[in-house]
Design an enzyme around this catalytic site. Structure first.
Site, PDB file in Angstrom:
ATOM      1  N   ARG A 163      -7.342   8.030   1.481  1.00 42.62           N
ATOM      2  CA  ARG A 163      -6.055   8.793   0.620  1.00 42.62           C
ATOM      3  C   ARG A 163      -6.927   9.498  -0.589  1.00 42.62           C
ATOM      4  O   ARG A 163      -6.417   9.437  -1.664  1.00 42.62           O
ATOM      5  CB  ARG A 163      -5.424   7.411   0.198  1.00 42.62           C
ATOM      6  CG  ARG A 163      -4.484   6.842   0.965  1.00 42.62           C
ATOM      7  CD  ARG A 163      -3.512   7.734   1.779  1.00 42.62           C
ATOM      8  NE  ARG A 163      -2.581   7.248   2.629  1.00 42.62           N
ATOM      9  CZ  ARG A 163      -2.637   6.708   3.806  1.00 42.62           C
ATOM     10  NH1 ARG A 163      -3.960   6.906   4.472  1.00 42.62           N
ATOM     11  NH2 ARG A 163      -1.872   5.805   4.405  1.00 42.62           N
ATOM     12  N   SER A 191       4.790   5.189   1.564  1.00 44.26           N
ATOM     13  CA  SER A 191       4.073   4.139   0.723  1.00 44.26           C
ATOM     14  C   SER A 191       3.748   4.483  -0.926  1.00 44.26           C
ATOM     15  O   SER A 191       3.333   5.617  -0.988  1.00 44.26           O
ATOM     16  CB  SER A 191       2.591   3.734   1.048  1.00 44.26           C
ATOM     17  OG  SER A 191       2.304   3.161   2.506  1.00 44.26           O
ATOM     18  N   GLU A 218       0.254   6.239  -4.971  1.00 51.04           N
ATOM     19  CA  GLU A 218      -0.214   7.099  -3.975  1.00 51.04           C
ATOM     20  C   GLU A 218       0.201   8.499  -4.273  1.00 51.04           C
ATOM     21  O   GLU A 218      -0.357   9.710  -4.297  1.00 51.04           O
ATOM     22  CB  GLU A 218       0.087   6.762  -2.509  1.00 51.04           C
ATOM     23  CG  GLU A 218      -0.627   7.896  -1.653  1.00 51.04           C
ATOM     24  CD  GLU A 218       0.146   7.206   0.119  1.00 51.04           C
ATOM     25  OE1 GLU A 218      -0.223   6.338   0.464  1.00 51.04           O
ATOM     26  OE2 GLU A 218       1.002   8.405   0.467  1.00 51.04           O
TER      27      GLU A 218
HETATM   28  P1  FAD Z   1       3.688  17.453  -1.323  1.00 51.55           P
HETATM   29  O1  FAD Z   1       4.309  16.046  -1.707  1.00 51.55           O
HETATM   30  O2  FAD Z   1       4.652  18.645  -1.478  1.00 51.55           O
HETATM   31  O3  FAD Z   1       2.432  17.455  -2.003  1.00 51.55           O
HETATM   32  C1  FAD Z   1       1.527  16.448  -2.123  1.00 51.55           C
HETATM   33  C2  FAD Z   1       0.075  16.869  -2.891  1.00 51.55           C
HETATM   34  O4  FAD Z   1      -0.353  17.913  -2.282  1.00 51.55           O
HETATM   35  C3  FAD Z   1       0.630  17.244  -4.320  1.00 51.55           C
HETATM   36  O5  FAD Z   1      -0.602  17.030  -5.167  1.00 51.55           O
HETATM   37  C4  FAD Z   1       0.363  18.958  -3.989  1.00 51.55           C
HETATM   38  O6  FAD Z   1       0.283  19.446  -5.167  1.00 51.55           O
HETATM   39  C5  FAD Z   1      -0.622  19.022  -2.976  1.00 51.55           C
HETATM   40  N1  FAD Z   1      -0.481  20.290  -2.205  1.00 51.55           N
HETATM   41  C6  FAD Z   1       0.590  20.490  -1.208  1.00 51.55           C
HETATM   42  N2  FAD Z   1       0.517  21.451  -0.313  1.00 51.55           N
HETATM   43  C7  FAD Z   1      -0.554  22.017  -0.928  1.00 51.55           C
HETATM   44  C8  FAD Z   1      -1.540  23.104  -0.571  1.00 51.55           C
HETATM   45  N3  FAD Z   1      -1.128  24.114   0.312  1.00 51.55           N
HETATM   46  N4  FAD Z   1      -2.747  23.291  -1.315  1.00 51.55           N
HETATM   47  C9  FAD Z   1      -3.090  22.581  -2.183  1.00 51.55           C
HETATM   48  N5  FAD Z   1      -2.300  21.380  -2.607  1.00 51.55           N
HETATM   49  C10 FAD Z   1      -1.337  21.428  -1.826  1.00 51.55           C
HETATM   50  N6  FAD Z   1       0.998   9.677   4.022  1.00 51.55           N
HETATM   51  C11 FAD Z   1       0.186   9.173   4.816  1.00 51.55           C
HETATM   52  O7  FAD Z   1      -0.906   9.385   4.677  1.00 51.55           O
HETATM   53  N7  FAD Z   1       0.260   8.409   6.039  1.00 51.55           N
HETATM   54  C12 FAD Z   1       1.305   7.962   6.296  1.00 51.55           C
HETATM   55  O8  FAD Z   1       1.810   7.242   7.232  1.00 51.55           O
HETATM   56  C13 FAD Z   1       2.448   8.424   5.574  1.00 51.55           C
HETATM   57  N8  FAD Z   1       3.936   8.280   5.922  1.00 51.55           N
HETATM   58  C14 FAD Z   1       5.002   8.719   5.086  1.00 51.55           C
HETATM   59  C15 FAD Z   1       6.297   8.191   5.315  1.00 51.55           C
HETATM   60  C16 FAD Z   1       7.398   8.761   4.692  1.00 51.55           C
HETATM   61  C17 FAD Z   1       8.796   8.401   5.202  1.00 51.55           C
HETATM   62  C18 FAD Z   1       6.956   9.787   3.522  1.00 51.55           C
HETATM   63  C19 FAD Z   1       8.146  10.229   2.928  1.00 51.55           C
HETATM   64  C20 FAD Z   1       5.870  10.166   3.177  1.00 51.55           C
HETATM   65  C21 FAD Z   1       4.876   9.468   3.943  1.00 51.55           C
HETATM   66  N9  FAD Z   1       3.347   9.874   3.655  1.00 51.55           N
HETATM   67  C22 FAD Z   1       2.255   9.363   4.518  1.00 51.55           C
HETATM   68  C23 FAD Z   1       3.047  10.612   2.553  1.00 51.55           C
HETATM   69  C24 FAD Z   1       3.164  12.132   2.877  1.00 51.55           C
HETATM   70  O9  FAD Z   1       4.034  12.434   4.053  1.00 51.55           O
HETATM   71  C25 FAD Z   1       1.893  12.781   2.931  1.00 51.55           C
HETATM   72  O10 FAD Z   1       1.161  12.733   1.707  1.00 51.55           O
HETATM   73  C26 FAD Z   1       1.983  14.391   3.249  1.00 51.55           C
HETATM   74  O11 FAD Z   1       0.657  14.930   3.670  1.00 51.55           O
HETATM   75  C27 FAD Z   1       2.721  15.049   1.843  1.00 51.55           C
HETATM   76  O12 FAD Z   1       3.173  16.389   2.364  1.00 51.55           O
HETATM   77  P2  FAD Z   1       3.953  17.526   1.389  1.00 51.55           P
HETATM   78  O13 FAD Z   1       4.063  18.800   2.270  1.00 51.55           O
HETATM   79  O14 FAD Z   1       5.328  16.736   1.464  1.00 51.55           O
HETATM   80  O15 FAD Z   1       3.080  17.552   0.282  1.00 51.55           O
HETATM   81  N1  EPU Z   2       3.471  -6.258   5.115  1.00 53.48           N
HETATM   82  C1  EPU Z   2       4.053  -7.246   4.376  1.00 53.48           C
HETATM   83  N2  EPU Z   2       5.596  -6.835   4.177  1.00 53.48           N
HETATM   84  C2  EPU Z   2       6.088  -5.707   4.340  1.00 53.48           C
HETATM   85  C3  EPU Z   2       5.396  -4.823   5.011  1.00 53.48           C
HETATM   86  C4  EPU Z   2       4.140  -5.160   5.466  1.00 53.48           C
HETATM   87  O1  EPU Z   2       3.746  -8.106   4.157  1.00 53.48           O
HETATM   88  O2  EPU Z   2       7.160  -5.223   3.761  1.00 53.48           O
HETATM   89  C5  EPU Z   2       1.934  -6.759   5.434  1.00 53.48           C
HETATM   90  C6  EPU Z   2       2.113  -7.146   6.705  1.00 53.48           C
HETATM   91  O3  EPU Z   2       0.890  -8.075   6.827  1.00 53.48           O
HETATM   92  C7  EPU Z   2       1.461  -6.107   7.678  1.00 53.48           C
HETATM   93  C8  EPU Z   2       0.687  -5.273   6.599  1.00 53.48           C
HETATM   94  O4  EPU Z   2       1.447  -5.473   5.382  1.00 53.48           O
HETATM   95  O5  EPU Z   2       0.712  -6.449   8.822  1.00 53.48           O
HETATM   96  C9  EPU Z   2       0.301  -3.853   6.814  1.00 53.48           C
HETATM   97  O6  EPU Z   2       1.775  -3.200   6.638  1.00 53.48           O
HETATM   98  P1  EPU Z   2       1.794  -1.786   7.518  1.00 53.48           P
HETATM   99  O7  EPU Z   2       1.034  -1.812   8.987  1.00 53.48           O
HETATM  100  O8  EPU Z   2       3.086  -1.283   7.711  1.00 53.48           O
HETATM  101  O9  EPU Z   2       0.718  -0.800   6.815  1.00 53.48           O
HETATM  102  P2  EPU Z   2       0.662  -0.550   5.241  1.00 53.48           P
HETATM  103  O10 EPU Z   2      -0.633  -1.182   4.856  1.00 53.48           O
HETATM  104  O11 EPU Z   2       1.816  -1.029   4.468  1.00 53.48           O
HETATM  105  C10 EPU Z   2      -0.412   1.899   5.622  1.00 53.48           C
HETATM  106  C11 EPU Z   2      -0.513   3.231   5.140  1.00 53.48           C
HETATM  107  C12 EPU Z   2       0.797   3.827   5.560  1.00 53.48           C
HETATM  108  C13 EPU Z   2       0.715   3.905   7.194  1.00 53.48           C
HETATM  109  C14 EPU Z   2       0.739   2.416   7.815  1.00 53.48           C
HETATM  110  C15 EPU Z   2       0.228   2.494   9.162  1.00 53.48           C
HETATM  111  C16 EPU Z   2      -1.222   2.854   2.898  1.00 53.48           C
HETATM  112  C17 EPU Z   2      -0.815   2.973   1.348  1.00 53.48           C
HETATM  113  N3  EPU Z   2      -0.170   3.233   3.369  1.00 53.48           N
HETATM  114  O12 EPU Z   2       0.761   1.075   5.264  1.00 53.48           O
HETATM  115  O13 EPU Z   2       0.956   5.189   5.128  1.00 53.48           O
HETATM  116  O14 EPU Z   2       1.784   4.867   7.855  1.00 53.48           O
HETATM  117  O15 EPU Z   2      -0.641   1.946   7.081  1.00 53.48           O
HETATM  118  O16 EPU Z   2      -1.229   3.108   9.394  1.00 53.48           O
HETATM  119  O17 EPU Z   2      -2.372   3.242   3.146  1.00 53.48           O
HETATM  120  C18 EPU Z   2       1.978   6.505   3.452  1.00 53.48           C
HETATM  121  O18 EPU Z   2       0.758   6.656   2.902  1.00 53.48           O
HETATM  122  O19 EPU Z   2       2.874   6.839   2.816  1.00 53.48           O
HETATM  123  C19 EPU Z   2       2.002   5.527   4.380  1.00 53.48           C
HETATM  124  C20 EPU Z   2       3.491   5.188   5.013  1.00 53.48           C
END
Ligand code: FAD
Ligand code: EPU
Length: 353
Positions: free
Chosen positions: A172, A245, A341
């Site tokens: 991250r 997250s 995050e």
């Molecule tokens: P924004 O939210 O618009 O911006 C995020 C950051 O990037 C800001 O600092 C912004 O200034 C910068 N930025 C954006 N575009 C540019 C650019 N072109 N140049 C320079 N800086 C820029 N993230 C994960 O890593 N793993 C996940 O599994 C994951 N699951 C998600 C699930 C849900 C339901 C949601 C809502 C979010 C999740 N995210 C996850 C977080 C998010 O989707 C990512 O961080 C994504 O890359 C953000 O994209 P965005 O275009 O919305 O960026």
């Molecule tokens: N868990 C709980 N309670 C909950 C959910 C999860 O106790 O309500 C525990 C369980 O033990 C589970 C563990 O947390 O096994 C891990 O959960 P999960 O697999 O959902 O992953 P996470 O660590 O919660 C991370 C990323 C996610 C990404 C998933 C899958 C971060 C901060 N988050 O979540 O990214 O999708 O792994 O790889 O690293 C995001 O960054 O926005 C995001 C959604």
């Protein structure tokens, strides 16, 4: 009010950002500048409203919490070009503009027979934001698939092509996250494989594939399994505002993890760099009973303890206050500091939270 400074640039005054942040926080920007082509950026930065300003670069706002409305102009890149740059043997270089939707790129790459992005299916947001926090899920981080990032550096007026090594990708984290506002990412090159080696180690993927009766999964099968798991676990921002997250999983010294494990033998602990361990922020929060908790319209999702949600009309400040309460309780109970995050606009994360 709409003005056209250049055919590739669209400028709006007093723009509503409610649909441009997945928390659905109601805020407006003094200016919204949208640039379709990267080569329009030097001229855009030389003219009002960007001249002399440090804009907030916004993609889809899926990793952003507007605690206050932005006071600076907001810049978005809207180009949607995707093309294969070169194919060499088993691999190919795929380029995508910053404005392409991330999940659409994942599906397009699979249609082109290029594997490597399938574990990152259904992550919201844009291609341009993907390198910022080095998006990751289900055992893959995007930095592992990036060949180069194309960026504009407003301070010098240079267009750069940064190699993956230049980008300093970590969990991250990246050069871009460390130096916010230094670069505008205009496009990304991915090195993908024709016929890859699926990454199946993350908990849940093998089980999901087995439940579907799939023995030798192709990349598309992995994407479908990941999509199904994500739909079960994570709330859809179209239904309930959230940014995925809200906290990063904390990385702590191994000795601290061992001490906590002695007290809580069921606590999940993951490998990290030498001498360090990654804890599960979701588990820590869940353990304290916050899952499904709410105060007004700010709360924690019922389906996942790591997801801060807006039940309707919460302000960015109310969401931040709720997150601080959760982090404060985790620190008091486990001695572990949580860090957000998403990018916070108009506030900094309090170090004592
Ligand atoms: P924004 O939210 O618009 O911006 C995020 C950051 O990037 C800001 O600092 C912004 O200034 C910068 N930025 C954006 N575009 C540019 C650019 N072109 N140049 C320079 N800086 C820029 N993230 C994960 O890593 N793993 C996940 O599994 C994951 N699951 C998600 C699930 C849900 C339901 C949601 C809502 C979010 C999740 N995210 C996850 C977080 C998010 O989707 C990512 O961080 C994504 O890359 C953000 O994209 P965005 O275009 O919305 O960026
Ligand atoms: N868990 C709980 N309670 C909950 C959910 C999860 O106790 O309500 C525990 C369980 O033990 C589970 C563990 O947390 O096994 C891990 O959960 P999960 O697999 O959902 O992953 P996470 O660590 O919660 C991370 C990323 C996610 C990404 C998933 C899958 C971060 C901060 N988050 O979540 O990214 O999708 O792994 O790889 O690293 C995001 O960054 O926005 C995001 C959604």
């Amino acid at each position: 009010m709409t003005a056209m400074a250049d055919p590739g640039i669209r400028i709006r005054r007093d723009a509503d950002l409610t649909s441009l942040n997945t928390f659905g926080v109601r805020v407006r920007a003094p200016w919204l500048v949208e640039a379709e082509r990267a080569d329009a950026l030097p001229a855009a930065f030389a003219a009002a409203p960007l001249r002399g300003a440090t804009p907030l670069v916004l993609g889809s706002g899926s990793n952003m919490l507007f605690v206050e409305a932005p006071t600076m102009p907001v810049l978005r890149l809207t180009g949607t070009d995707v093309r294969i740059l070169a194919g060499e043997g088993d691999t190919a270089l795929l380029y995508a503009d910053a404005g392409v939707q991330w999940h659409a790129l994942v599906m397009r790459s699979l249609e082109l027979g290029l594997d490597g992005l399938e574990n990152l299916a259904l992550i919201p947001g844009t291609v341009g934001a993907a390198p910022i926090q080095n998006i990751g899920a289900y055992g893959v981080e995007v930095g592992q698939r990036i060949e180069a990032v194309h960026a504009f550096e407003p301070a010098t007026g240079r267009m750069l092509r940064l190699s993956a090594a230049d980008c300093a990708f970590a969990y991250r984290d990246s050069l871009f996250k460390q130096a916010p506002d230094r670069f505008v990412v205009t496009g990304v090159e991915f090195r993908l494989r024709r016929g890859g080696m699926p990454v199946l180690g993350y908990a849940g993927i093998a089980e999901e594939l087995a439940a579907r009766g799939i023995v030798s999964p192709r990349a598309r099968d992995v994407a479908e399994a990941v999509i199904a798991i994500r739909r079960r676990k994570l709330p859809d921002p179209a239904v309930i505002g959230n940014a995925g997250s809200f906290f990063k999983n904390p990385i702590v010294p191994a000795a601290q993890a061992d001490a906590l494990l002695a007290l809580h033998p069921d606590m999940p602990v993951f490998r990290a760099a030498e001498g360090q361990r990654k804890l599960s922020a979701a588990w820590l929060i869940d353990r304290l009973g916050f899952k499904g908790a709410r105060d007004g319209d700010a709360g924690i999702a019922a389906s996942h303890a790591l997801v801060l949600v807006n039940h309707g009309d919460a302000t960015g400040r109310q969401l931040l206050d709720f997150a601080c309460r959760v982090a404060g309780a985790v620190r008091a109970a486990f001695g572990v500091a949580l860090e957000p995050e998403p990018r916070l606009v108009g506030a900094t994360w309090p170090t004592e939270a």
